[in-house]
Design an enzyme around this catalytic site. Structure first.
Site, PDB file in Angstrom:
ATOM      1  N   HIS A  14     -18.883 -18.192  65.651  1.00  0.00           N
ATOM      2  CA  HIS A  14     -18.406 -17.196  64.674  1.00  0.00           C
ATOM      3  C   HIS A  14     -18.293 -15.866  65.404  1.00  0.00           C
ATOM      4  O   HIS A  14     -19.303 -15.231  65.713  1.00  0.00           O
ATOM      5  CB  HIS A  14     -19.392 -17.079  63.500  1.00  0.00           C
ATOM      6  CG  HIS A  14     -18.973 -16.107  62.434  1.00  0.00           C
ATOM      7  ND1 HIS A  14     -19.033 -16.405  61.089  1.00  0.00           N
ATOM      8  CD2 HIS A  14     -18.509 -14.839  62.507  1.00  0.00           C
ATOM      9  CE1 HIS A  14     -18.616 -15.366  60.386  1.00  0.00           C
ATOM     10  NE2 HIS A  14     -18.295 -14.394  61.222  1.00  0.00           N
ATOM     11  N   HIS A  16     -15.826 -12.105  65.975  1.00  0.00           N
ATOM     12  CA  HIS A  16     -14.714 -11.193  65.679  1.00  0.00           C
ATOM     13  C   HIS A  16     -14.258 -10.534  66.970  1.00  0.00           C
ATOM     14  O   HIS A  16     -15.043  -9.833  67.613  1.00  0.00           O
ATOM     15  CB  HIS A  16     -15.149 -10.120  64.675  1.00  0.00           C
ATOM     16  CG  HIS A  16     -15.596 -10.695  63.376  1.00  0.00           C
ATOM     17  ND1 HIS A  16     -14.733 -10.951  62.329  1.00  0.00           N
ATOM     18  CD2 HIS A  16     -16.817 -11.116  62.962  1.00  0.00           C
ATOM     19  CE1 HIS A  16     -15.409 -11.488  61.323  1.00  0.00           C
ATOM     20  NE2 HIS A  16     -16.683 -11.605  61.676  1.00  0.00           N
ATOM     21  N   LEU A  17     -12.997 -10.780  67.327  1.00  0.00           N
ATOM     22  CA  LEU A  17     -12.453 -10.167  68.546  1.00  0.00           C
ATOM     23  C   LEU A  17     -11.524  -9.002  68.231  1.00  0.00           C
ATOM     24  O   LEU A  17     -11.163  -8.243  69.129  1.00  0.00           O
ATOM     25  CB  LEU A  17     -11.706 -11.213  69.381  1.00  0.00           C
ATOM     26  CG  LEU A  17     -12.582 -12.230  70.118  1.00  0.00           C
ATOM     27  CD1 LEU A  17     -11.720 -13.304  70.785  1.00  0.00           C
ATOM     28  CD2 LEU A  17     -13.459 -11.535  71.167  1.00  0.00           C
ATOM     29  N   ASN A  42      -9.888 -12.336  60.273  1.00  0.00           N
ATOM     30  CA  ASN A  42      -9.792 -11.201  59.325  1.00  0.00           C
ATOM     31  C   ASN A  42      -9.253  -9.944  59.998  1.00  0.00           C
ATOM     32  O   ASN A  42      -9.863  -8.879  59.965  1.00  0.00           O
ATOM     33  CB  ASN A  42     -11.143 -10.935  58.634  1.00  0.00           C
ATOM     34  CG  ASN A  42     -12.258 -10.543  59.592  1.00  0.00           C
ATOM     35  OD1 ASN A  42     -12.251 -10.946  60.760  1.00  0.00           O
ATOM     36  ND2 ASN A  42     -13.206  -9.766  59.108  1.00  0.00           N
ATOM     37  N   LYS A 100     -10.810 -20.392  57.311  1.00  0.00           N
ATOM     38  CA  LYS A 100     -11.892 -19.513  56.871  1.00  0.00           C
ATOM     39  C   LYS A 100     -11.692 -19.079  55.432  1.00  0.00           C
ATOM     40  O   LYS A 100     -10.630 -18.578  55.061  1.00  0.00           O
ATOM     41  CB  LYS A 100     -11.923 -18.281  57.788  1.00  0.00           C
ATOM     42  CG  LYS A 100     -13.003 -17.264  57.449  1.00  0.00           C
ATOM     43  CD  LYS A 100     -14.393 -17.788  57.730  1.00  0.00           C
ATOM     44  CE  LYS A 100     -15.462 -16.879  57.145  1.00  0.00           C
ATOM     45  NZ  LYS A 100     -16.102 -16.017  58.118  1.00  0.00           N
ATOM     46  N   HIS A 137     -17.578 -17.635  54.151  1.00  0.00           N
ATOM     47  CA  HIS A 137     -18.413 -16.453  53.929  1.00  0.00           C
ATOM     48  C   HIS A 137     -19.018 -16.641  52.542  1.00  0.00           C
ATOM     49  O   HIS A 137     -18.333 -16.471  51.527  1.00  0.00           O
ATOM     50  CB  HIS A 137     -17.597 -15.150  54.005  1.00  0.00           C
ATOM     51  CG  HIS A 137     -18.450 -13.948  53.767  1.00  0.00           C
ATOM     52  ND1 HIS A 137     -18.819 -13.071  54.764  1.00  0.00           N
ATOM     53  CD2 HIS A 137     -19.069 -13.505  52.645  1.00  0.00           C
ATOM     54  CE1 HIS A 137     -19.622 -12.136  54.267  1.00  0.00           C
ATOM     55  NE2 HIS A 137     -19.777 -12.372  52.972  1.00  0.00           N
ATOM     56  N   HIS A 175     -23.016 -17.489  58.951  1.00  0.00           N
ATOM     57  CA  HIS A 175     -24.041 -16.431  58.980  1.00  0.00           C
ATOM     58  C   HIS A 175     -25.025 -16.510  57.803  1.00  0.00           C
ATOM     59  O   HIS A 175     -25.105 -15.616  56.992  1.00  0.00           O
ATOM     60  CB  HIS A 175     -23.430 -15.037  59.094  1.00  0.00           C
ATOM     61  CG  HIS A 175     -22.276 -14.708  58.164  1.00  0.00           C
ATOM     62  ND1 HIS A 175     -22.250 -15.049  56.841  1.00  0.00           N
ATOM     63  CD2 HIS A 175     -21.126 -14.039  58.383  1.00  0.00           C
ATOM     64  CE1 HIS A 175     -21.130 -14.604  56.304  1.00  0.00           C
ATOM     65  NE2 HIS A 175     -20.427 -13.989  57.217  1.00  0.00           N
ATOM     66  N   ASP A 248     -21.431 -13.791  64.947  1.00  0.00           N
ATOM     67  CA  ASP A 248     -20.798 -12.843  64.030  1.00  0.00           C
ATOM     68  C   ASP A 248     -20.722 -11.467  64.682  1.00  0.00           C
ATOM     69  O   ASP A 248     -20.786 -10.447  63.986  1.00  0.00           O
ATOM     70  CB  ASP A 248     -21.547 -12.795  62.685  1.00  0.00           C
ATOM     71  CG  ASP A 248     -20.789 -12.010  61.621  1.00  0.00           C
ATOM     72  OD1 ASP A 248     -19.563 -11.828  61.765  1.00  0.00           O
ATOM     73  OD2 ASP A 248     -21.436 -11.572  60.654  1.00  0.00           O
ATOM     74  N   ALA A 264     -19.361  -2.676  57.646  1.00  0.00           N
ATOM     75  CA  ALA A 264     -20.323  -3.774  57.826  1.00  0.00           C
ATOM     76  C   ALA A 264     -20.021  -4.526  59.112  1.00  0.00           C
ATOM     77  O   ALA A 264     -18.889  -4.934  59.351  1.00  0.00           O
ATOM     78  CB  ALA A 264     -20.229  -4.730  56.645  1.00  0.00           C
TER      79      ALA A 264
END
Ligand code: NCD
Ligand code: ZN
Ligand code: ZN
Length: 345
Positions: A14, A16-17, A42, A100, A137, A175, A248, A264
């Site tokens: 998990h 985020h790039l 996202n 997702k 999520h 998560h 995450d 967040a």
């Protein structure tokens, strides 16, 4: 006493790039240690179609520094308009490894997420048929539900009914942050897995709120009480094979974290493996470390385990990075609040 650990090269299930300058800045921090990662969709706008995912994968590979190896495992962002045929084609071509689900409004960049689950029934049926995992999520967005209860309520009100209505659907509870989630994944069958982050294994909500409010610890789902953290540590270190590391790692510019309304997400990629080693060592469970970071994830996703290895060595407390540059911004690196002794060589 173990002073060095050689394991299969870990993956991050998990991650985020982001895109653009941020992608360029954070990608090496992951690729230095991890062989593969499930890349979250996202973006703004989100990665919705197979074409979007192919284009994003190309941008990621273009941002990878010369000489580094890394395989992005792409995902699609489920919307109420997602076309089951596009999902099937993107999965069967090998392009995507998961879809997702963001309940609309639940977290960072989730405005295009799902409100009416009847509208995604067809996609979920296709996914169950072809064995494509749904990453979730897991928080309700009902304003009447307290933020600390949103994960537990989601399991009862949404997750369990969706799984019952879609037999065979593979689901990853992303998560997880509560004892309820740990219990639910344990009680599930082989179609159910869970990722756990660095911050939820190391911190409880006191770390975020006592003695001043620490924005870099603010992420969603929000940190919970100590006993929930303990339940997650028990699950991760027990050798239970359907729980695996999903950092995450979620970079935001420092000015958006240190703000009146803080974004967040915690940026943990640079030190994630050192942090997890510290957690496992404290539980006397270093023998289970490789399973959590390198073996359980590929097993759940039906992918081969890495052929490469990586060695962690224990020594005096390591110097922790504080910030990295990202275009005109900086990103602040997660501070675990305790010394770390395991470094990756
Ligand atoms: C993530 C982000 O910044 O994209 N933030 C977070 O707090 N975890 C979104 C997410 O994973 O929910
Ligand atoms: Zn999330
Ligand atoms: Zn995330």
């Amino acid at each position: 006493m173990t002073q060095s650990l050689t394991i299969r090269r870990p993956d991050d299930w998990h991650l985020h790039l982001r895109d653009g300058a941020m992608l360029k800045a954070v990608l090496p921090e992951t690729a230095r240690h991890f062989g593969r990662a499930i890349v979250m969709p996202n973006l703004v706008p989100p990665v919705v179609t197979g074409d979007d995912a192919a284009a994003y994968r190309d941008r990621i590979m273009a941002a990878l520094p010369e000489g580094m190896s890394f395989e992005p495992l792409m995902t699609l962002y489920l919307t109420e308009d997602t076309d089951p045929v596009d999902v099937r084609n993107a999965a069967e071509s090998g392009l995507i490894k998961a879809v997702k689900l963001y309940p609309a409004g639940a977290t960072t960049n989730s405005a295009s997420g799902v409100t009416d689950f009847d509208k995604v029934r067809g996609v979920l049926e296709t996914m169950a048929e072809i064995g494509l995992p749904l990453c979730v999520h897991g928080e309700v967005t009902d304003p009447d539900i307290d933020i600390f209860d949103r994960e537990a309520v989601f399991i009862d009100r949404v997750l369990d009914p969706v799984r019952r209505a879609s037999p065979g659907l593979r689901v990853v509870m992303e998560h997880i942050t509560t004892a309820q989630a740990a219990d639910y994944v344990r009680a599930g069958d082989e179609t159910l897995g869970a990722t756990i982050t660095v911050q939820h294994l190391m911190l409880d909500r006191n770390a975020m709120l006592v003695g001043g409010m620490r924005p870099h610890y603010y992420c969603l789902p929000i940190l919970k009480r100590r006993d929930h953290r303990d339940a997650l540590v028990d699950l991760a270190t027990s050798g239970f094979d359907r729980a695996f590391l999903g950092t995450d790692s979620a970079p935001h510019p420092t000015h958006k974290k240190e703000a009146e309304c803080c974004a967040a997400g915690a940026f943990t990629a640079p030190i994630a493996l050192s942090c997890i080693a510290e957690v496992f060592e404290a539980k006397g469970a270093l023998d289970k470390y490789e399973a959590f970071v390198s073996l359980n994830g590929p097993k759940f996703y039906g992918l081969p385990v890495s052929e490469d290895t990586l060695t962690l060595t224990k020594g005096p407390a390591i110097d922790l990075p504080t910030k990295i540059a990202a275009g005109a911004d900086t990103v602040t690196v997660f501070d675990p609040g305790q010394p770390l002794h395991w470094s990756v060589s």
